[in-house]
Design a protein around this motif. Structure first.
Motif, short mmCIF file in Angstrom:
data_model
loop_
_atom_site.label_atom_id
_atom_site.label_comp_id
_atom_site.label_asym_id
_atom_site.label_seq_id
_atom_site.Cartn_x
_atom_site.Cartn_y
_atom_site.Cartn_z
N ASP A 26 -6.56 -1.35 -0.99
CA ASP A 26 -6.42 -0.69 0.45
C ASP A 26 -7.37 -0.37 1.44
OD1 ASP A 26 -7.13 0.77 -1.29
OD2 ASP A 26 -5.92 2.21 -0.40
N ASP A 27 -8.71 -0.63 0.41
CA ASP A 27 -10.07 -0.37 1.15
C ASP A 27 -10.93 -1.45 1.77
OD1 ASP A 27 -10.78 -1.34 -1.11
OD2 ASP A 27 -12.46 0.42 -1.96
N LEU A 83 0.53 -1.26 -0.05
CA LEU A 83 0.30 -0.32 0.58
C LEU A 83 0.72 1.52 -0.04
CD1 LEU A 83 -2.79 -1.16 2.65
CD2 LEU A 83 -2.56 -1.69 0.62
N GLN A 99 -16.71 -3.17 -0.95
CA GLN A 99 -15.28 -3.16 -1.44
C GLN A 99 -15.06 -4.70 -1.78
OE1 GLN A 99 -16.89 -1.46 1.34
NE2 GLN A 99 -15.56 0.70 1.43
N ARG A 138 -7.73 -3.06 -6.35
CA ARG A 138 -7.40 -2.04 -5.50
C ARG A 138 -7.99 -2.99 -4.21
NH1 ARG A 138 -11.39 3.79 -3.39
NH2 ARG A 138 -9.37 3.85 -0.95
#
Length: 182
Positions: A42-43, A13, A58, A40
């Motif tokens: 990171d969330d 990250l 997510q 992605r």
């Protein structure tokens, strides 16, 4: 000509991640009938089996991006002789609930870089063990344990001349692997 989308999962990250830089440089070595989508991670919340019945947006996005791809390229650093927790968390999310894994059957490539001469070798080995359980046919050879050092990239961020032949060979082997398994 069949078009192939590859989901790229970078296990770091960090803003200035050397593995993200490697993924971006490798992307330029793929043929025109391949496109790479950077996934992605990171969330994502921490994986909790209690949430399997109601996946958050997510996680649904992650599973959708993996499901839509014809292959997955993992670019991982090595943290404490293994894969980073954020990468394992993403793998766990997309593999659940049981029997609904987005990873199933996706041809995988595993590569990574570090500042040391082992070039993420142990993290890659641990990741290969996980991917075997997930039923992901994983490119075995050539292995690519990349040491980030002067000359790996040129001034424009492309793979440097000293490493270009090897890394182009690795990408070509992975492209053939994806085509073989699709």
């Amino acid at each position: 000509m069949t078009h192939h989308t590859i989901a790229v999962v970078v296990g770091s990250l960090r803003k200035e991640s050397i593995n993200k830089k490697l993924a971006q440089a490798l992307e330029k070595l793929f043929p025109a009938d391949f496109s790479l989508t950077h996934v992605r991670i990171d969330d994502l919340p921490l994986y909790n089996q209690d949430d399997d019945g109601q996946l958050c947006a997510q996680v649904m996005r992650l599973k959708g991006e993996i499901s839509a791809a014809q292959g997955v390229l993992f670019v991982t650093p090595e943290y404490n002789r293994s894969v980073p927790g954020v990468l394992k968390n993403a793998i766990d999310h997309a593999s659940r609930p049981y029997g609904q894994s987005a990873w199933n059957g996706k041809p995988a490539g595993v590569i990574g870089t570090s500042g040391g001469p082992m070039g993420s070798a142990l993290a890659q080995q641990h990741l290969r063990n996980i991917l075997a359980y997930l039923n992901m046919p994983t490119l075995g050879q050539p292995e690519a344990f990349i040491q980030t050092k002067e000359g790996l990239y040129d001034e424009a961020g492309n793979i440097g001349e000293a490493s270009l032949k090897f890394l182009q060979g690795w990408v070509d082997a992975y492209v053939a692997w994806v085509k073989k398994h699709n």
